[in-house]
Design a protein around this motif. Structure first.
Motif, short mmCIF file in Angstrom:
data_model
loop_
_atom_site.label_atom_id
_atom_site.label_comp_id
_atom_site.label_asym_id
_atom_site.label_seq_id
_atom_site.Cartn_x
_atom_site.Cartn_y
_atom_site.Cartn_z
N GLU A 54 -4.40 -5.10 -23.43
CA GLU A 54 -5.08 -4.12 -22.60
C GLU A 54 -4.88 -4.42 -21.11
O GLU A 54 -4.62 -3.51 -20.31
N ALA A 55 -4.98 -5.69 -20.75
CA ALA A 55 -4.80 -6.06 -19.35
C ALA A 55 -3.37 -5.79 -18.89
O ALA A 55 -3.16 -5.31 -17.77
N GLY A 56 -2.40 -6.07 -19.73
CA GLY A 56 -1.00 -5.83 -19.38
C GLY A 56 -0.69 -4.37 -19.16
O GLY A 56 -0.04 -3.99 -18.17
N PHE A 57 -1.15 -3.51 -20.07
CA PHE A 57 -0.90 -2.07 -19.92
C PHE A 57 -1.56 -1.54 -18.66
O PHE A 57 -0.98 -0.73 -17.92
N LYS A 58 -2.79 -1.98 -18.36
CA LYS A 58 -3.48 -1.51 -17.17
C LYS A 58 -2.79 -2.00 -15.89
O LYS A 58 -2.77 -1.29 -14.88
N ALA A 59 -2.22 -3.20 -15.93
CA ALA A 59 -1.51 -3.71 -14.76
C ALA A 59 -0.27 -2.88 -14.46
O ALA A 59 0.03 -2.59 -13.30
N VAL A 60 0.46 -2.49 -15.51
CA VAL A 60 1.64 -1.64 -15.31
C VAL A 60 1.21 -0.29 -14.74
O VAL A 60 1.82 0.22 -13.78
N GLN A 61 0.18 0.31 -15.29
CA GLN A 61 -0.30 1.59 -14.81
C GLN A 61 -0.76 1.49 -13.35
O GLN A 61 -0.48 2.38 -12.54
N CYS A 62 -1.45 0.41 -13.02
CA CYS A 62 -1.93 0.21 -11.65
C CYS A 62 -0.77 0.15 -10.67
O CYS A 62 -0.81 0.77 -9.60
N ILE A 63 0.29 -0.57 -11.03
CA ILE A 63 1.45 -0.68 -10.14
C ILE A 63 2.17 0.65 -10.00
O ILE A 63 2.60 1.04 -8.91
N GLN A 64 2.32 1.39 -11.11
CA GLN A 64 2.98 2.69 -11.02
C GLN A 64 2.24 3.60 -10.04
O GLN A 64 2.86 4.23 -9.16
N GLU A 65 0.92 3.66 -10.16
CA GLU A 65 0.14 4.51 -9.26
C GLU A 65 0.17 3.98 -7.84
O GLU A 65 0.19 4.75 -6.86
N PHE A 66 0.16 2.66 -7.68
CA PHE A 66 0.24 2.03 -6.36
C PHE A 66 1.50 2.47 -5.63
O PHE A 66 1.47 2.82 -4.44
N ILE A 67 2.63 2.47 -6.34
CA ILE A 67 3.90 2.86 -5.72
C ILE A 67 3.95 4.36 -5.45
O ILE A 67 4.35 4.80 -4.35
N LEU A 68 3.54 5.16 -6.42
CA LEU A 68 3.64 6.62 -6.27
C LEU A 68 2.78 7.14 -5.12
O LEU A 68 3.10 8.17 -4.51
N LYS A 69 1.70 6.45 -4.80
CA LYS A 69 0.85 6.87 -3.69
C LYS A 69 1.49 6.58 -2.34
O LYS A 69 1.08 7.15 -1.33
N ARG A 70 2.50 5.71 -2.33
CA ARG A 70 3.02 5.22 -1.06
C ARG A 70 4.48 5.60 -0.78
O ARG A 70 4.98 5.33 0.30
N THR A 71 5.14 6.18 -1.76
CA THR A 71 6.54 6.57 -1.54
C THR A 71 6.90 7.71 -2.48
O THR A 71 6.37 7.79 -3.60
N ASP A 72 7.78 8.57 -2.02
CA ASP A 72 8.31 9.64 -2.88
C ASP A 72 9.76 9.37 -3.26
O ASP A 72 10.52 10.27 -3.59
N ARG A 73 10.12 8.10 -3.23
CA ARG A 73 11.50 7.71 -3.53
C ARG A 73 11.89 8.05 -4.96
O ARG A 73 13.06 8.34 -5.25
N TYR A 74 10.92 7.99 -5.90
CA TYR A 74 11.22 8.20 -7.32
C TYR A 74 10.27 9.24 -7.91
O TYR A 74 9.13 9.39 -7.48
N THR A 75 10.75 9.92 -8.95
CA THR A 75 9.84 10.66 -9.81
C THR A 75 9.11 9.66 -10.69
O THR A 75 9.58 8.51 -10.86
N PRO A 76 7.98 10.03 -11.26
CA PRO A 76 7.29 9.09 -12.16
C PRO A 76 8.18 8.60 -13.29
O PRO A 76 8.13 7.40 -13.63
N ASN A 77 9.00 9.47 -13.86
CA ASN A 77 9.90 9.06 -14.94
C ASN A 77 10.90 8.02 -14.46
O ASN A 77 11.14 7.00 -15.11
#
Length: 297
Positions: free
Chosen positions: A236-259
């Protein structure tokens, strides 16, 4: 540099703790930390770990109130230095702590290893010290033991909280109430039975970032960003850490689509274990900064 009174320790990350010092944002503060055993066993060679059962452990020095910090802000903590002040390190081999590995533990003890010239001598094997605070946090929304970990930081036992790294923590109480301790001279990922416990000093630059926050601790090193998440299980901690990082990046750059970002994280990111012996399991997910070199907190 402001020095925290070395006699002031607490065993709680609590919004009701009385601050022992007040500083302005941007000041550097030096914390003096006892070892996890409250410095009561420094003269022993080997002792029964059960002798400490029932006593509070994991003292942290502080807390320090940072002017201007309020809920909804982020406490930016730059680790400017970590110094070991013990001449030996203690590690606990305690059946109560190491329940998952009970069949491998034949002695209930705390073992002492000498420190000399920046190395610990573990049964003749020399280990170069890489000290870090096992506990580093702000007050939690509700009182939490320094043995626990969560969104406020706390007992994360992350070995990358070393000199030069930066920890970003969400603020839950006025002033943040920063406290640190539980210095480890060295520790492997997972902690398993414990770190090489020592007393030490930690110099922290404390800065308030107004009006922005992340749900979990964010760690910045020279070449990586990490999310540090604690939960009931490692999965559970690992999955939440990945999700946290994905959202952290998407809020700060439009370099990538979520996929596309997930593809980059799959190849240039790593799920790693901080500790698996405490109340909650703690995982970190880190990615190489070259994924988004323009990214800032």
């Amino acid at each position: 540099m402001i020095k925290v009174d070395p006699t002031k320790h607490t065993h709680w990350y609590s919004p009701w703790n009385v601050p022992v010092a007040k500083v302005d944002s941007g000041e550097t503060v030096s914390f003096t930390c006892q070892d996890t055993w409250n410095d009561v066993m420094v003269d022993t060679n080997t002792i029964q770990a059960r002798a400490m059962h029932g006593y509070p452990i994991n003292p942290v020095n502080g807390p320090v109130y940072v002017n201007g910090a309020m809920p909804g802000d982020t406490m930016k903590i730059t680790i400017e230095d970590v110094r070991v002040t013990s001449d030996a390190t203690l590690i606990c081999n305690d059946i109560q702590v190491c329940k998952a590995f009970r069949k491998y533990i034949t002695d209930d003890e705390v073992v002492k290893f000498p420190i000399k010239d920046g190395q610990a001598d573990m049964f003749g094997v020399k280990v170069d010290l890489k000290p870090f605070p096992g506990c580093l946090g702000v007050a939690a929304a509700e009182r939490m033991s320094t043995l626990d970990q969560g969104r406020h930081g706390g007992n994360m036992d992350c070995k990358y909280l070393t000199k030069g790294s930066i920890l970003y923590l969400p603020v839950f109480a006025p002033g943040g109430l920063v406290a640190t301790g539980d210095i480890h001279a060295y520790q492997g990922d997972g902690e398993i039975v414990g770190g090489l416990e020592v007393a030490g000093e930690v110099d922290l630059k404390l800065e308030v970032i107004k009006g922005i926050t992340e749900p979990w601790p964010i760690l910045e090193t020279n070449d990586r960003w990490y999310a540090i998440v604690s939960d009931d299980t490692l999965e559970e901690a690992g999955f939440k850490a990945v999700q946290c990082i994905q959202e952290f990046i998407l809020k700060r750059t439009d370099r990538y689509t979520p996929n596309h970002l997930m593809l980059m994280l799959a190849e240039l990111g790593d799920v790693e274990v901080c500790q698996m012996v405490d109340t909650y399991m703690t995982m970190r997910f880190g990615f190489e900064k070259r994924i988004a070199p323009e990214l800032t907190f």
